[in-house]
Design a protein around this motif. Structure first.
Motif, PDB file in Angstrom:
ATOM      1  N   UNK A   1       0.841  -1.191   0.000  1.00  0.00           N
ATOM      2  CA  UNK A   1       0.000   0.000   0.000  1.00  0.00           C
ATOM      3  C   UNK A   1       0.882   1.249   0.000  1.00  0.00           C
ATOM      4  N   UNK A   2       0.912   2.016  -1.090  1.00  0.00           N
ATOM      5  CA  UNK A   2       1.759   3.209  -1.132  1.00  0.00           C
ATOM      6  C   UNK A   2       1.171   4.435  -0.457  1.00  0.00           C
ATOM      7  N   UNK A   3      -0.114   4.414  -0.098  1.00  0.00           N
ATOM      8  CA  UNK A   3      -0.793   5.614   0.407  1.00  0.00           C
ATOM      9  C   UNK A   3      -0.462   5.871   1.879  1.00  0.00           C
ATOM     10  N   UNK A   4       0.005   7.078   2.185  1.00  0.00           N
ATOM     11  CA  UNK A   4       0.248   7.484   3.573  1.00  0.00           C
ATOM     12  C   UNK A   4      -1.097   7.818   4.230  1.00  0.00           C
ATOM     13  N   UNK A   5      -1.147   7.687   5.574  1.00  0.00           N
ATOM     14  CA  UNK A   5      -2.433   7.907   6.236  1.00  0.00           C
ATOM     15  C   UNK A   5      -2.262   8.255   7.699  1.00  0.00           C
ATOM     16  N   UNK A   6      -3.193   9.072   8.194  1.00  0.00           N
ATOM     17  CA  UNK A   6      -3.382   9.266   9.624  1.00  0.00           C
ATOM     18  C   UNK A   6      -4.837   8.940   9.919  1.00  0.00           C
ATOM     19  N   UNK A   7      -5.104   8.374  11.073  1.00  0.00           N
ATOM     20  CA  UNK A   7      -6.477   8.037  11.462  1.00  0.00           C
ATOM     21  C   UNK A   7      -6.589   8.272  12.958  1.00  0.00           C
ATOM     22  N   UNK A   8      -7.299   9.298  13.364  1.00  0.00           N
ATOM     23  CA  UNK A   8      -7.391   9.640  14.777  1.00  0.00           C
ATOM     24  C   UNK A   8      -8.845   9.812  15.192  1.00  0.00           C
ATOM     25  N   UNK A   9      -9.068   9.895  16.511  1.00  0.00           N
ATOM     26  CA  UNK A   9     -10.413   9.891  17.066  1.00  0.00           C
ATOM     27  C   UNK A   9     -10.651  11.142  17.900  1.00  0.00           C
ATOM     28  N   UNK A  10     -11.389  12.131  17.375  1.00  0.00           N
ATOM     29  CA  UNK A  10     -11.674  13.333  18.152  1.00  0.00           C
ATOM     30  C   UNK A  10     -12.329  12.985  19.482  1.00  0.00           C
ATOM     31  N   UNK A  11     -11.845  13.572  20.566  1.00  0.00           N
ATOM     32  CA  UNK A  11     -12.393  13.292  21.886  1.00  0.00           C
ATOM     33  C   UNK A  11     -13.757  13.942  22.076  1.00  0.00           C
ATOM     34  N   UNK A  12     -13.974  15.074  21.414  1.00  0.00           N
ATOM     35  CA  UNK A  12     -15.241  15.809  21.520  1.00  0.00           C
ATOM     36  C   UNK A  12     -15.868  15.897  20.132  1.00  0.00           C
ATOM     37  N   UNK A  13     -17.170  15.624  20.048  1.00  0.00           N
ATOM     38  CA  UNK A  13     -17.911  15.645  18.784  1.00  0.00           C
ATOM     39  C   UNK A  13     -17.268  14.773  17.706  1.00  0.00           C
ATOM     40  N   UNK A  14     -17.023  13.508  18.003  1.00  0.00           N
ATOM     41  CA  UNK A  14     -16.444  12.625  16.981  1.00  0.00           C
ATOM     42  C   UNK A  14     -17.478  12.297  15.907  1.00  0.00           C
ATOM     43  N   UNK A  15     -17.037  11.848  14.742  1.00  0.00           N
ATOM     44  CA  UNK A  15     -17.993  11.427  13.708  1.00  0.00           C
ATOM     45  C   UNK A  15     -18.697  10.142  14.128  1.00  0.00           C
ATOM     46  N   UNK A  16     -19.811   9.861  13.505  1.00  0.00           N
ATOM     47  CA  UNK A  16     -20.573   8.658  13.830  1.00  0.00           C
ATOM     48  C   UNK A  16     -19.961   7.408  13.219  1.00  0.00           C
ATOM     49  N   UNK A  17     -19.136   7.593  12.213  1.00  0.00           N
ATOM     50  CA  UNK A  17     -18.476   6.470  11.542  1.00  0.00           C
ATOM     51  C   UNK A  17     -17.142   6.961  10.979  1.00  0.00           C
ATOM     52  N   UNK A  18     -16.219   6.067  10.645  1.00  0.00           N
ATOM     53  CA  UNK A  18     -14.940   6.499  10.075  1.00  0.00           C
ATOM     54  C   UNK A  18     -15.152   7.398   8.863  1.00  0.00           C
ATOM     55  N   UNK A  19     -14.436   8.510   8.840  1.00  0.00           N
ATOM     56  CA  UNK A  19     -14.680   9.549   7.834  1.00  0.00           C
ATOM     57  C   UNK A  19     -13.378  10.182   7.355  1.00  0.00           C
ATOM     58  N   UNK A  20     -13.451  10.800   6.181  1.00  0.00           N
ATOM     59  CA  UNK A  20     -12.327  11.559   5.637  1.00  0.00           C
ATOM     60  C   UNK A  20     -12.328  12.979   6.178  1.00  0.00           C
ATOM     61  N   UNK A  21     -11.180  13.416   6.662  1.00  0.00           N
ATOM     62  CA  UNK A  21     -10.946  14.812   7.010  1.00  0.00           C
ATOM     63  C   UNK A  21     -10.275  15.540   5.844  1.00  0.00           C
ATOM     64  N   UNK A  22      -9.309  14.896   5.204  1.00  0.00           N
ATOM     65  CA  UNK A  22      -8.541  15.515   4.130  1.00  0.00           C
ATOM     66  C   UNK A  22      -7.873  14.431   3.297  1.00  0.00           C
ATOM     67  N   UNK A  23      -7.402  14.835   2.114  1.00  0.00           N
ATOM     68  CA  UNK A  23      -6.682  13.892   1.251  1.00  0.00           C
ATOM     69  C   UNK A  23      -5.663  14.651   0.416  1.00  0.00           C
TER      70      UNK A  23
END
Length: 260
Positions: free
Chosen positions: A102-124
């Motif tokens: 997989x060549x794609x770099x990634x970050x995946x984090x979990x906001x402590x306040x007002x998190x999304x309801x499901x895994x979501x894109x912030x930016x690309x």
């Protein structure tokens, strides 16, 4: 760390696990651009919008080179594996993920306040050809000589097989001293990945940290004096994506950024 060329995307990457690479840098003739959604977009819809955006630009899906995700809460070890299998499915259909690479770099984090309801894109991020007349440049270079790269997020887990609880630096501890050790480990990982791509802190346009714990006690000595925040530090009140991790960082040197 070993790097490899993803010719179809116009970038080189640091080899990593199946879910992401350690980072990417534009190849000669290309530069990296970043787009942020105004609000996180659920994974499937996010992939659809990214594909449509790239198509509108006349860029192939293989130009997709990095992304930033937001998840509702930290995963268990198995939950993280299961999520990643779903995530790479689209990359496989796009001709990016192949044979476990997989060549794609990634970050995946979990906001402590007002998190999304499901895994979501912030930016690309994606690659585009350098404008005519700029000329060829060294690996990782961009317009006007600025280096173009993204270093993937990393928490304080050692690079080893097994459960996260067995490889997390000072697992279960969140004292000031423990957080400093965690941060130092992550800073070292960032530097190793940058070195593999021929870049350094001085080339960073943005440095980001993700933790819900106080970092002021080591901010000056361990981050600023180290040169890790040449353009300041963006602190997200968020947790890394796997239970037990407490500190994550990523960084980039991207000359063009937009809000979609």
């Amino acid at each position: 760390m070993e790097t490899a060329l993803f010719e179809a995307g116009g970038y080189r990457y640091v080899r990593g696990p199946f879910q992401y690479s350690g980072g990417v840098a534009a190849e000669p003739g290309f530069t990296i651009e970043r787009v942020r959604f105004p609000r996180p977009v659920p994974l499937a819809e996010g992939f659809r919008r990214i594909g449509a955006y790239l198509d509108e630009l006349g860029r192939p899906c293989t130009s997709f080179c990095a992304c930033e995700l937001r998840s509702p809460a930290p995963f268990t070890d198995q939950g993280f594996i299961d999520f990643n299998r779903v995530y790479v499915g689209t990359l496989e259909r796009w001709g990016i993920f192949k044979d476990g690479e997989n060549p794609v770099a990634r970050s995946n984090v979990c906001p402590e306040i007002n998190p999304p309801l499901e895994p979501s894109f912030e930016a690309f991020c994606y690659t585009v050809p350098v404008s005519a007349g700029v000329g060829a440049a060294p690996v990782g270079a961009a317009v006007n000589g600025r280096k173009s790269f993204v270093i993937a997020g990393s928490g304080e887990a050692r690079d080893a097989p097994g459960l996260y609880s067995d490889k997390i630096v000072r697992f279960g501890e969140t004292s000031t001293d423990a957080m400093r050790d965690k941060a130092r480990h992550v800073l070292g990982v960032m530097e190793i990945r940058m070195a593999a791509l021929g870049v350094g802190w001085v080339d960073a346009s943005t440095t980001q940290v993700y933790t819900v714990y106080d970092l002021h006690s080591f901010l000056g000595e361990d981050i600023v004096q180290r040169g890790a925040a040449p353009a300041g530090l963006t602190w997200y009140y968020a947790r890394p994506p796997v239970q037990g991790l407490e500190y994550e960082m990523d960084l980039r040197g991207v000359p063009v950024e937009r809000v979609l």
